[in-house]
Design a protein around this motif. Sequence first.
Motif, PDB file in Angstrom:
ATOM      1  N   SER A 192       0.825  -1.199   0.000  1.00 20.05           N
ATOM      2  CA  SER A 192       0.000   0.000   0.000  1.00 20.05           C
ATOM      3  C   SER A 192       0.866   1.257   0.000  1.00 20.05           C
ATOM      4  CB  SER A 192      -0.921   0.002   1.226  1.00 20.05           C
ATOM      5  OG  SER A 192      -0.158   0.183   2.412  1.00 20.05           O
ATOM      6  N   ARG A 193       0.204   2.389   0.020  1.00 17.69           N
ATOM      7  CA  ARG A 193       0.912   3.673   0.090  1.00 17.69           C
ATOM      8  C   ARG A 193       1.715   3.784   1.380  1.00 17.69           C
ATOM      9  NH1 ARG A 193      -2.117   9.552   0.576  1.00 17.69           N
ATOM     10  NH2 ARG A 193      -0.211  10.823   0.653  1.00 17.69           N
ATOM     11  N   ALA A 197       5.752   4.433   1.777  1.00 21.18           N
ATOM     12  CA  ALA A 197       6.279   5.516   2.612  1.00 21.18           C
ATOM     13  C   ALA A 197       7.300   4.975   3.614  1.00 21.18           C
ATOM     14  CB  ALA A 197       5.134   6.209   3.347  1.00 21.18           C
ATOM     15  N   PHE A 198       7.037   3.798   4.191  1.00 21.61           N
ATOM     16  CA  PHE A 198       8.014   3.167   5.088  1.00 21.61           C
ATOM     17  C   PHE A 198       9.363   3.003   4.388  1.00 21.61           C
ATOM     18  CE2 PHE A 198       4.563   0.716   7.658  1.00 21.61           C
ATOM     19  CZ  PHE A 198       4.296   1.867   8.375  1.00 21.61           C
ATOM     20  N   ILE A 199       9.326   2.471   3.162  1.00 26.49           N
ATOM     21  CA  ILE A 199      10.560   2.220   2.425  1.00 26.49           C
ATOM     22  C   ILE A 199      11.270   3.532   2.091  1.00 26.49           C
ATOM     23  CG2 ILE A 199      11.492   1.260   0.277  1.00 26.49           C
ATOM     24  CD1 ILE A 199       9.181  -0.771   0.366  1.00 26.49           C
ATOM     25  N   ALA A 200      10.494   4.568   1.773  1.00 24.01           N
ATOM     26  CA  ALA A 200      11.094   5.878   1.484  1.00 24.01           C
ATOM     27  C   ALA A 200      11.795   6.437   2.712  1.00 24.01           C
ATOM     28  CB  ALA A 200      10.011   6.843   0.997  1.00 24.01           C
ATOM     29  N   VAL A 201      11.193   6.277   3.882  1.00 26.73           N
ATOM     30  CA  VAL A 201      11.817   6.735   5.126  1.00 26.73           C
ATOM     31  C   VAL A 201      13.101   5.969   5.386  1.00 26.73           C
ATOM     32  CG1 VAL A 201      11.545   6.852   7.635  1.00 26.73           C
ATOM     33  CG2 VAL A 201       9.649   7.515   6.145  1.00 26.73           C
ATOM     34  N   ARG A 202      13.091   4.680   5.115  1.00 29.91           N
ATOM     35  CA  ARG A 202      14.285   3.858   5.334  1.00 29.91           C
ATOM     36  C   ARG A 202      15.418   4.253   4.396  1.00 29.91           C
ATOM     37  NH1 ARG A 202      13.689  -1.998   3.156  1.00 29.91           N
ATOM     38  NH2 ARG A 202      13.975  -0.784   1.241  1.00 29.91           N
ATOM     39  N   GLU A 203      15.108   4.488   3.141  1.00 31.74           N
ATOM     40  CA  GLU A 203      16.147   4.741   2.155  1.00 31.74           C
ATOM     41  C   GLU A 203      16.724   6.147   2.272  1.00 31.74           C
ATOM     42  OE1 GLU A 203      17.468   2.525   0.255  1.00 31.74           O
ATOM     43  OE2 GLU A 203      16.085   0.934   0.882  1.00 31.74           O
ATOM     44  N   THR A 207      15.104  13.144   1.866  1.00 34.15           N
ATOM     45  CA  THR A 207      14.546  13.262   0.511  1.00 34.15           C
ATOM     46  C   THR A 207      13.058  12.978   0.524  1.00 34.15           C
ATOM     47  OG1 THR A 207      16.664  12.529  -0.410  1.00 34.15           O
ATOM     48  CG2 THR A 207      14.741  12.432  -1.854  1.00 34.15           C
ATOM     49  N   ALA A 208      12.645  11.952   1.292  1.00 32.55           N
ATOM     50  CA  ALA A 208      11.220  11.632   1.395  1.00 32.55           C
ATOM     51  C   ALA A 208      10.435  12.801   1.975  1.00 32.55           C
ATOM     52  CB  ALA A 208      11.035  10.386   2.254  1.00 32.55           C
ATOM     53  N   GLU A 209      11.016  13.470   2.950  1.00 36.32           N
ATOM     54  CA  GLU A 209      10.334  14.620   3.553  1.00 36.32           C
ATOM     55  C   GLU A 209      10.172  15.752   2.554  1.00 36.32           C
ATOM     56  OE1 GLU A 209      10.463  16.992   7.812  1.00 36.32           O
ATOM     57  OE2 GLU A 209      12.327  16.241   6.950  1.00 36.32           O
ATOM     58  N   VAL A 210      11.186  15.981   1.725  1.00 40.56           N
ATOM     59  CA  VAL A 210      11.103  17.017   0.685  1.00 40.56           C
ATOM     60  C   VAL A 210      10.001  16.673  -0.318  1.00 40.56           C
ATOM     61  CG1 VAL A 210      12.336  18.062  -1.256  1.00 40.56           C
ATOM     62  CG2 VAL A 210      13.505  17.722   0.918  1.00 40.56           C
ATOM     63  N   LEU A 211       9.827  15.383  -0.574  1.00 47.91           N
ATOM     64  CA  LEU A 211       8.807  14.944  -1.527  1.00 47.91           C
ATOM     65  C   LEU A 211       7.411  14.888  -0.930  1.00 47.91           C
ATOM     66  CD1 LEU A 211      10.793  12.075  -3.300  1.00 47.91           C
ATOM     67  CD2 LEU A 211      10.313  14.366  -4.164  1.00 47.91           C
ATOM     68  N   GLY A 212       7.276  15.237   0.350  1.00 47.72           N
ATOM     69  CA  GLY A 212       5.953  15.321   0.960  1.00 47.72           C
ATOM     70  C   GLY A 212       5.586  14.195   1.891  1.00 47.72           C
ATOM     71  N   VAL A 213       6.505  13.259   2.139  1.00 43.66           N
ATOM     72  CA  VAL A 213       6.229  12.165   3.071  1.00 43.66           C
ATOM     73  C   VAL A 213       6.360  12.678   4.506  1.00 43.66           C
ATOM     74  CG1 VAL A 213       6.944   9.884   3.865  1.00 43.66           C
ATOM     75  CG2 VAL A 213       7.060  10.452   1.434  1.00 43.66           C
ATOM     76  N   GLN A 214       5.334  12.484   5.308  1.00 45.63           N
ATOM     77  CA  GLN A 214       5.357  12.932   6.699  1.00 45.63           C
ATOM     78  C   GLN A 214       6.147  11.923   7.539  1.00 45.63           C
ATOM     79  OE1 GLN A 214       1.255  13.422   7.809  1.00 45.63           O
ATOM     80  NE2 GLN A 214       0.956  15.207   6.514  1.00 45.63           N
ATOM     81  N   ILE A 215       7.422  12.208   7.697  1.00 45.46           N
ATOM     82  CA  ILE A 215       8.330  11.247   8.322  1.00 45.46           C
ATOM     83  C   ILE A 215       7.903  10.912   9.740  1.00 45.46           C
ATOM     84  CG2 ILE A 215      10.698  10.881   9.103  1.00 45.46           C
ATOM     85  CD1 ILE A 215      11.647  12.468   6.751  1.00 45.46           C
ATOM     86  N   VAL A 216       7.587  11.942  10.539  1.00 51.89           N
ATOM     87  CA  VAL A 216       7.220  11.712  11.936  1.00 51.89           C
ATOM     88  C   VAL A 216       6.000  10.808  12.030  1.00 51.89           C
ATOM     89  CG1 VAL A 216       6.407  12.818  14.051  1.00 51.89           C
ATOM     90  CG2 VAL A 216       8.239  13.877  12.721  1.00 51.89           C
ATOM     91  N   TRP A 217       5.002  11.084  11.188  1.00 50.69           N
ATOM     92  CA  TRP A 217       3.777  10.298  11.217  1.00 50.69           C
ATOM     93  C   TRP A 217       4.052   8.833  10.864  1.00 50.69           C
ATOM     94  CZ3 TRP A 217      -0.911   9.439  12.782  1.00 50.69           C
ATOM     95  CH2 TRP A 217      -1.748   8.576  12.080  1.00 50.69           C
ATOM     96  N   TYR A 218       4.803   8.587   9.810  1.00 50.04           N
ATOM     97  CA  TYR A 218       5.033   7.213   9.370  1.00 50.04           C
ATOM     98  C   TYR A 218       5.956   6.454  10.316  1.00 50.04           C
ATOM     99  CZ  TYR A 218       2.438   7.974   5.096  1.00 50.04           C
ATOM    100  OH  TYR A 218       1.422   8.218   4.195  1.00 50.04           O
TER     101      TYR A 218
END
Length: 346
Positions: A192-193, A197-203, A207-218
């Motif tokens: 799922s989405r 997002a989990f994988i984006a935070v790991r990698e 960069t994930a935060e710049v792309l709009g991924v809410q790191i703290v939330w995930y």
Amino acid sequence: MLSQVETTTISTPLRTINRDWLWAVLLIAVLAALPLVAPRYWIYFAGLLGINIIVTHGLNIMTGYTGLLSLGHAAFVGVGAYTVALSQIHLGLPFYVTIPLAGIVAAAIGIAFGLPSLRIRGLYLVIATLAAQFILNFVFVHWQSVTNGDAGLTVQPATVFGYALNNETRTYYLILACVVFFTIFTLNVIRSRVGRAFIAVRERDLTAEVLGVQIVWYKLVAFALGSFYAGVAGGLLAYFNQFVNPEQFGLLLSVFFLSAVIVGGMGSTLGAILGAVFMTLLPEVLREGALTIGGTFGFDIASILVPLRETIFGLLMVAFLILEPRGLAQLWKRARQKFSPARKSA
């Protein structure tokens, strides 16, 4: 119209998926029939293995997919076990309430310990989760008015429609159902989405935060999910053993679960299963091997191997990190590709 090449390209993955599901259903059927042919000791062993698989799934979501290293997962298993025991003793709640409640309480405590750790990672996060392990274990031992300290708590068997799950075989089926459910749920989450997002935070978390991924939330979601799995597994363990004691949830158990994730292959659902199976079977294989060698050559090798159990775990982790960082899941993938009928026909 689709060309012959396009038709073959589409149908091959579909055949692979159907074959995978067929093998999965066949495996579940074999596991369901296991109590009919296996001795009681192996039924107990299979139930314990199922509980370890659920815990490893949860830790794999945190560590393998999100990159949040944890050395306190055994403590969250303990939270689930004590939640089941206390809610049964003081509130008289049935298992279909206590098991989800164990997961929810463990998730809440996991979030509480995860909040201060949201801005840190790596070794700092390991130290934070290690602190959770020691704090919760201290509570289990010294809050005697609630946990009964080292004496522990007795848990009555779960009851399903008036049918008491009062032995290993009956509880085994409950554990098997939970393993199947949480494995399918994990696969759906990762696809799922949220999983992406989990994988984006790991990698690359920045960069994930710049792309709009809410790191703290995930990160909080990963902590909550991982702790929820551990809490449910702890509740199942309480019903399975019908007893809860602080010694069951020590630091070595956290190392065991982390070893299972690393050996199986971080960031792989199949790896979590293979890692849990490997690490659960390893002590039994060592024990049987020691007895066989001792009986053949006339000396007690078990007295040497048993104290070295943790050392062997550590050496295995180092060996897999050096020789095959992707773990048993990657070895399985290579073996499958090597012996695949499609590859042979090609």
